[in-house]
Design a protein around this motif. Structure first.
Motif, short mmCIF file in Angstrom:
data_model
loop_
_atom_site.label_atom_id
_atom_site.label_comp_id
_atom_site.label_asym_id
_atom_site.label_seq_id
_atom_site.Cartn_x
_atom_site.Cartn_y
_atom_site.Cartn_z
N VAL A 138 40.73 -14.02 43.36
CA VAL A 138 40.14 -13.46 44.58
C VAL A 138 39.35 -12.18 44.26
CG1 VAL A 138 40.62 -12.49 46.85
CG2 VAL A 138 41.94 -14.44 46.03
N GLY A 139 39.93 -11.30 43.45
CA GLY A 139 39.26 -10.04 43.13
C GLY A 139 37.93 -10.26 42.45
N LEU A 140 37.90 -11.12 41.45
CA LEU A 140 36.66 -11.42 40.74
C LEU A 140 35.64 -12.03 41.69
CD1 LEU A 140 35.08 -11.64 38.07
CD2 LEU A 140 36.14 -13.90 37.74
N SER A 141 36.09 -12.92 42.56
CA SER A 141 35.19 -13.54 43.53
C SER A 141 34.56 -12.50 44.44
CB SER A 141 35.96 -14.57 44.38
OG SER A 141 36.57 -15.53 43.56
N THR A 142 35.36 -11.52 44.87
CA THR A 142 34.85 -10.48 45.77
C THR A 142 33.84 -9.59 45.06
OG1 THR A 142 36.97 -10.49 46.93
CG2 THR A 142 35.52 -8.59 47.29
N ILE A 143 34.11 -9.24 43.82
CA ILE A 143 33.18 -8.39 43.07
C ILE A 143 31.84 -9.10 42.88
CG2 ILE A 143 32.74 -7.40 40.79
CD1 ILE A 143 35.79 -6.87 40.62
N LEU A 144 31.87 -10.35 42.45
CA LEU A 144 30.62 -11.07 42.22
C LEU A 144 29.89 -11.37 43.53
CD1 LEU A 144 31.68 -13.49 39.34
CD2 LEU A 144 30.42 -11.34 39.21
N VAL A 150 22.51 -7.64 45.45
CA VAL A 150 21.43 -6.96 44.72
C VAL A 150 20.25 -7.90 44.44
CG1 VAL A 150 20.84 -5.65 42.66
CG2 VAL A 150 23.07 -5.32 43.75
N PRO A 151 20.46 -9.07 43.80
CA PRO A 151 19.30 -9.96 43.62
C PRO A 151 18.71 -10.45 44.94
CG PRO A 151 21.35 -11.04 42.96
CD PRO A 151 21.66 -9.60 43.15
N LEU A 152 19.56 -10.60 45.97
CA LEU A 152 19.03 -11.01 47.27
C LEU A 152 18.07 -9.95 47.80
CD1 LEU A 152 19.03 -12.98 49.66
CD2 LEU A 152 20.97 -11.71 50.59
N ALA A 153 18.44 -8.69 47.68
CA ALA A 153 17.57 -7.60 48.14
C ALA A 153 16.26 -7.58 47.35
CB ALA A 153 18.29 -6.26 48.02
N LEU A 154 16.35 -7.81 46.05
CA LEU A 154 15.15 -7.78 45.22
C LEU A 154 14.25 -8.97 45.51
CD1 LEU A 154 16.79 -6.72 41.83
CD2 LEU A 154 15.31 -5.31 43.28
N LEU A 155 14.84 -10.14 45.69
CA LEU A 155 14.05 -11.35 45.91
C LEU A 155 13.39 -11.37 47.29
CD1 LEU A 155 16.42 -13.99 44.29
CD2 LEU A 155 14.19 -13.26 43.43
N THR A 156 13.95 -10.64 48.22
CA THR A 156 13.41 -10.65 49.59
C THR A 156 12.59 -9.39 49.89
OG1 THR A 156 15.48 -9.71 50.43
CG2 THR A 156 15.26 -12.11 50.46
N ASP A 157 12.26 -8.62 48.85
CA ASP A 157 11.49 -7.38 49.04
C ASP A 157 12.09 -6.51 50.14
OD1 ASP A 157 9.54 -7.92 47.07
OD2 ASP A 157 8.48 -9.25 48.44
N ALA A 158 13.39 -6.29 50.05
CA ALA A 158 14.11 -5.51 51.05
C ALA A 158 13.61 -4.07 51.06
CB ALA A 158 15.61 -5.52 50.75
N PRO A 159 13.65 -3.40 52.19
CA PRO A 159 13.25 -1.99 52.26
C PRO A 159 14.20 -1.14 51.39
CG PRO A 159 14.30 -2.68 54.31
CD PRO A 159 14.07 -3.92 53.51
N PRO A 160 13.75 0.06 51.01
CA PRO A 160 14.54 0.88 50.08
C PRO A 160 15.97 1.13 50.53
CG PRO A 160 12.35 1.81 50.36
CD PRO A 160 12.46 0.69 51.34
N VAL A 167 23.13 -2.02 46.19
CA VAL A 167 23.63 -1.52 44.90
C VAL A 167 24.91 -0.72 45.10
CG1 VAL A 167 23.12 -0.01 42.95
CG2 VAL A 167 21.34 -1.54 43.84
N ALA A 168 24.90 0.16 46.09
CA ALA A 168 26.08 1.00 46.35
C ALA A 168 27.28 0.15 46.73
CB ALA A 168 25.77 2.00 47.46
N PHE A 172 30.69 -0.08 44.62
CA PHE A 172 31.90 0.38 45.29
C PHE A 172 32.99 -0.69 45.23
CE2 PHE A 172 34.51 1.42 49.06
CZ PHE A 172 34.84 2.73 48.70
N LEU A 173 32.60 -1.96 45.36
CA LEU A 173 33.59 -3.03 45.25
C LEU A 173 34.17 -3.12 43.85
CD1 LEU A 173 32.04 -5.89 47.43
CD2 LEU A 173 33.99 -4.43 47.97
N VAL A 174 33.36 -2.83 42.84
CA VAL A 174 33.91 -2.75 41.48
C VAL A 174 34.96 -1.65 41.40
CG1 VAL A 174 33.37 -2.17 39.08
CG2 VAL A 174 31.86 -3.69 40.36
N TYR A 175 34.65 -0.51 42.01
CA TYR A 175 35.60 0.61 41.99
C TYR A 175 36.90 0.26 42.71
CZ TYR A 175 37.78 5.05 43.13
OH TYR A 175 38.69 6.06 43.28
N THR A 176 36.80 -0.32 43.89
CA THR A 176 38.02 -0.60 44.65
C THR A 176 38.81 -1.76 44.04
OG1 THR A 176 36.83 -2.03 46.22
CG2 THR A 176 37.10 0.31 46.81
N HIS A 177 38.17 -2.57 43.22
CA HIS A 177 38.86 -3.68 42.57
C HIS A 177 39.10 -3.39 41.09
CE1 HIS A 177 37.49 -5.70 46.23
NE2 HIS A 177 38.41 -6.61 46.00
N ARG A 178 39.09 -2.14 40.71
CA ARG A 178 39.28 -1.80 39.30
C ARG A 178 40.64 -2.25 38.77
NH1 ARG A 178 39.85 2.38 42.61
NH2 ARG A 178 41.51 3.92 42.31
#
Length: 206
Positions: A138-144, A150-160, A167-168, A172-178
């Motif tokens: 479950v933890g690995l699934s949540t992190i990924l 991130v790629p979704l934002a890049l592929l859809t030309d998301a606003p800054p 990215v944040a 943050f999910l990596v941190y909380t699932h450390r």
């Protein structure tokens, strides 16, 4: 003042932990059981699916409400709904009402995304299900799933502000699932074998 108030309200909403509020009605504190986490997964493992469902609904709802308030009363400040989503997630992880010991933020994040970025919810849940049914973790699934933003934002030309938020949120999910990552490296992470449908399909086809 309006912006500060909306962010404070978002944090306070996030601090209303579903598992801990429902646990008080049942007379339990799930932080003393299972993994010690106040999230939906530990609620499912220790209290059953009905308790876990209630936990998830509360945690999703407060993310939705935090973003809705920012959209409704925040004027044209483009970054404010993203900041409100972040404040709600921070409240969930460090809830002022529960001794600053909460969950890991994924449920509240998904709730916020339902209003903030609806299409991303399909990508996040799809990634989560794919990794979970392949690995059982479950933890690995949540992190990924978080990193899929991130790629979704890049592929859809998301606003800054959306790209920064993606990215944040992922980091943050990596941190909380450390702790999950540490157990994965040690080979001691709990695994849901029942959901590993790809492994069963490979074995049945062998």
């Amino acid at each position: 003042m309006t912006i500060a108030l909306l962010l404070l309200v978002a944090y306070l909403l996030g601090s209303l932990s579903g598992s801990l509020l429902l646990g008080r009605l049942r007379g339990v504190d799930i932080r003393t059981q299972g993994s010690g986490n106040a999230g939906g997964t530990n609620a499912l493992r220790t209290q059953g699916w009905k308790f876990a469902l209630g936990t998830v609904l509360v945690d999703l709802g407060k993310g939705v409400l935090a973003v809705w308030l920012a959209l409704r009363f925040g004027g044209d400040v483009a970054w404010l709904p993203h900041a409100a989503a972040g404040a709600a997630v921070l409240g969930h992880v460090w809830p002022v009402f529960h001794g600053f010991r909460g969950g890991k933020g994924a449920g509240t994040l998904v709730g916020a995304l339902l209003l903030l970025w609806p299409v991303s919810v399909l990508v996040v849940i799809g990634t989560w299900l794919l990794v979970l049914t392949a690995s059982g973790y479950v933890g690995l699934s949540t992190i990924l799933a978080g990193f899929s933003l991130v790629p979704l934002a890049l592929l859809t030309d998301a606003p800054p502000e959306r790209l920064v938020f993606a990215v944040a949120a992922a980091l943050f999910l990596v941190y909380t699932h450390r702790s999950n990552l540490a157990r994965l490296r040690a080979g001691t992470e709990s695994r849901f074998e029942r959901v590993r449908i790809w492994a069963r399909l490979r074995r049945s086809g062998a």
